[in-house]
Design a protein around this motif. Structure first.
Motif, PDB file in Angstrom:
ATOM      1  N   ASN A 225      26.384   9.753 -19.000  1.00  0.00           N
ATOM      2  CA  ASN A 225      25.478   9.010 -19.893  1.00  0.00           C
ATOM      3  C   ASN A 225      24.059   9.572 -19.843  1.00  0.00           C
ATOM      4  OD1 ASN A 225      24.855   8.138 -17.297  1.00  0.00           O
ATOM      5  ND2 ASN A 225      24.623   5.988 -17.860  1.00  0.00           N
ATOM      6  N   ASP A 226      23.937  10.900 -19.867  1.00  0.00           N
ATOM      7  CA  ASP A 226      22.609  11.515 -19.754  1.00  0.00           C
ATOM      8  C   ASP A 226      21.973  11.865 -21.097  1.00  0.00           C
ATOM      9  OD1 ASP A 226      24.398  13.537 -20.360  1.00  0.00           O
ATOM     10  OD2 ASP A 226      23.671  14.937 -18.849  1.00  0.00           O
ATOM     11  N   GLY A 227      22.642  11.602 -22.209  1.00  0.00           N
ATOM     12  CA  GLY A 227      22.100  11.937 -23.516  1.00  0.00           C
ATOM     13  C   GLY A 227      21.053  10.948 -23.999  1.00  0.00           C
ATOM     14  N   ALA A 228      20.352  11.305 -25.051  1.00  0.00           N
ATOM     15  CA  ALA A 228      19.278  10.468 -25.583  1.00  0.00           C
ATOM     16  C   ALA A 228      19.781   9.081 -25.958  1.00  0.00           C
ATOM     17  CB  ALA A 228      18.647  11.145 -26.795  1.00  0.00           C
ATOM     18  N   HIS A 233      23.303   3.276 -22.098  1.00  0.00           N
ATOM     19  CA  HIS A 233      24.595   2.593 -21.966  1.00  0.00           C
ATOM     20  C   HIS A 233      25.204   2.884 -20.591  1.00  0.00           C
ATOM     21  CE1 HIS A 233      24.920   1.723 -26.369  1.00  0.00           C
ATOM     22  NE2 HIS A 233      24.114   2.777 -26.416  1.00  0.00           N
ATOM     23  N   LEU A 234      26.012   1.969 -20.127  1.00  0.00           N
ATOM     24  CA  LEU A 234      26.823   2.162 -18.925  1.00  0.00           C
ATOM     25  C   LEU A 234      28.277   2.274 -19.360  1.00  0.00           C
ATOM     26  CD1 LEU A 234      25.284  -0.465 -16.453  1.00  0.00           C
ATOM     27  CD2 LEU A 234      24.924   2.019 -16.450  1.00  0.00           C
ATOM     28  N   HIS A 235      28.913   3.389 -19.036  1.00  0.00           N
ATOM     29  CA  HIS A 235      30.296   3.627 -19.438  1.00  0.00           C
ATOM     30  C   HIS A 235      31.219   3.203 -18.297  1.00  0.00           C
ATOM     31  CE1 HIS A 235      28.473   6.886 -22.241  1.00  0.00           C
ATOM     32  NE2 HIS A 235      28.455   5.691 -22.792  1.00  0.00           N
ATOM     33  N   ASN A 259      24.822   9.083 -14.279  1.00  0.00           N
ATOM     34  CA  ASN A 259      23.735   9.170 -13.311  1.00  0.00           C
ATOM     35  C   ASN A 259      23.884   8.110 -12.221  1.00  0.00           C
ATOM     36  OD1 ASN A 259      22.351   9.987 -16.161  1.00  0.00           O
ATOM     37  ND2 ASN A 259      21.532  11.209 -14.494  1.00  0.00           N
ATOM     38  N   GLN A 260      24.693   7.097 -12.489  1.00  0.00           N
ATOM     39  CA  GLN A 260      24.957   6.019 -11.539  1.00  0.00           C
ATOM     40  C   GLN A 260      26.268   6.316 -10.798  1.00  0.00           C
ATOM     41  OE1 GLN A 260      24.512   5.489 -14.906  1.00  0.00           O
ATOM     42  NE2 GLN A 260      22.448   4.672 -14.942  1.00  0.00           N
ATOM     43  N   PHE A 356      15.736   9.029 -19.556  1.00  0.00           N
ATOM     44  CA  PHE A 356      16.354  10.159 -20.258  1.00  0.00           C
ATOM     45  C   PHE A 356      15.593  11.450 -20.024  1.00  0.00           C
ATOM     46  CE2 PHE A 356      15.959  12.603 -24.330  1.00  0.00           C
ATOM     47  CZ  PHE A 356      17.157  13.290 -24.218  1.00  0.00           C
ATOM     48  N   ASP A 357      16.312  12.510 -19.718  1.00  0.00           N
ATOM     49  CA  ASP A 357      15.723  13.827 -19.524  1.00  0.00           C
ATOM     50  C   ASP A 357      15.808  14.600 -20.842  1.00  0.00           C
ATOM     51  OD1 ASP A 357      14.989  16.391 -18.854  1.00  0.00           O
ATOM     52  OD2 ASP A 357      16.319  16.573 -17.126  1.00  0.00           O
ATOM     53  N   PRO A 358      14.672  14.905 -21.495  1.00  0.00           N
ATOM     54  CA  PRO A 358      14.711  15.589 -22.795  1.00  0.00           C
ATOM     55  C   PRO A 358      15.292  16.998 -22.729  1.00  0.00           C
ATOM     56  CG  PRO A 358      12.460  15.423 -21.955  1.00  0.00           C
ATOM     57  CD  PRO A 358      13.303  14.566 -21.072  1.00  0.00           C
TER      58      PRO A 358
END
Length: 363
Positions: A225-228, A233-235, A259-260, A356-358
């Motif tokens: 879930n690292d996209g903009a 969201h949590l998948h 990331n979690q 979020f990392d651009p």
């Protein structure tokens, strides 16, 4: 538990944004071993020594932590991997390219990884003779590495048009040249019809197999879930039913987590069920079981109640008051040993701690 040496299952820590701590990685390895996974690959985009400054060896402290991870993997019966992304290597002369890569692979060799990945994803690809450049570099890395498995990620790792939009037009005949020229002992990462494919049609996988002259090694971008958009969201849901068909269709299956790390376990553990149960696999029942089994039965009711809110609606559609109310709901669970790390991640996510990392250009 599911074990298939011809199609190993595992995770690749290959996302952008907030990375895991060394303790979280250690805990993740314990989880993988408990559920019957085969491998873990260390390839966080945040590690500059694997990406932006890939020519430089890690500092002693990082090397020590990686040695501990490798030792723990072997103690637990897991294979340990490293993913190197030689960013901007094409800017150097051919001689410097080869010298720099040879030196870095030798440095990585000191960690004795079982798997070495050479990753050309998320970097410019509209270059003349791209396939031959990459073939030369991957074969050079293979000649210097003692890893028993080498996996190559091409610059265009999906038929998703977003890759050409972001990284330039793919050279004509690129995939065909890779399939013909790459040593058959080397695997190729593939993400499916999309960068983040929800499912994998067998007809598509068969076409990819013909194209590359080998089964693909799946890089599965769920639950990442690292996209903009996805970062809000949590998948948590189990892998879809169609994943039960993937048995014997791949050379391997690598899951890219969220990331979690703790919350990622809900989805990750479900893949083993899909492979083990085949056509009998039931995603909803699997999620129900894992929601009780992992964070513990006490938090399962809340996870079921908020699943649509977390996975479908997301942070961008929550009011501040709603977020604060949810934080108060999950706060008591941080005092219970089994549910604590899962509840803490939910609270951190609701509090905006996963930014979020651009640098992540694909979605």
């Amino acid at each position: 538990m599911y074990k298939n040496p011809a199609q190993p299952l595992g995770t690749i820590e290959g996302f952008f944004g907030k990375s895991w701590s060394w303790q979280e990685r250690s805990d993740h390895l314990q989880f993988l071993a408990r559920y019957g996974y085969d491998f873990y690959i260390y390839a966080p985009k945040s590690d500059a020594h694997l990406r932006r400054h890939w020519q430089l060896d890690w500092p002693a402290e990082t090397q020590s932590e990686l040695q501990k991870l490798r030792h723990q993997c072997h103690t637990l019966g897991l294979h340990f991997g490293i993913g190197l992304s030689p960013l901007d290597i094409y800017r150097e002369s051919r001689e410097n390219q080869h010298r720099s890569l040879r030196q870095r692979v030798r440095q990585i060799r000191s960690l004795q990884p079982d798997i070495l990945c050479i990753l050309f994803d998320d970097m410019r690809g509209d270059l003349p003779q791209l396939a031959q450049l990459q073939l030369d570099l991957v074969h050079l890395a293979a000649s210097e590495s003692l890893a028993h498995r080498l996996i190559f990620c091409p610059s265009y790792y999906s038929v998703d048009p977003v890759l050409e939009k972001v990284f330039g037009t793919m050279p004509e005949g690129y995939w065909q040249a890779l399939g013909k020229g790459l040593d058959k002992a080397i695997d190729i990462f593939w993400t499916g019809e999309k960068v983040c494919s929800p499912e994998y049609a067998l007809t598509h996988l068969h076409r990819v197999r013909e194209l590359f002259q080998r089964k693909p090694f799946l890089w599965d971008n769920y639950p990442v879930n690292d996209g903009a958009i996805k970062s809000s969201h949590l998948h948590l849901r189990a892998f879809p039913y169609s994943h039960h068909q993937l048995h014997n269709q791949l050379n391997g299956h690598a899951i890219n987590p969220m990331n979690q790390p703790w919350l990622s376990q809900l989805a990750i553990a479900s893949l083993i069920a899909a492979y083990e149960q085949g056509a009998q696999y039931q995603p909803q029942q699997t999620f129900d079981r894992l929601a009780q089994e992992l964070p513990g039965n006490t938090m399962a009711v809340q996870l079921h109640q908020h699943l649509g809110l977390f996975q479908d609606q997301g942070l961008s559609h929550m009011s501040d008051a709603q977020k604060l109310a949810l934080i108060e709901i999950y706060r008591p669970f941080t005092e219970q040993s089994q549910s604590a790390p899962y509840a803490q991640e939910i609270i951190q996510w609701l509090s905006g701690e996963y930014v979020f990392d651009p640098a992540c250009l694909t979605e």
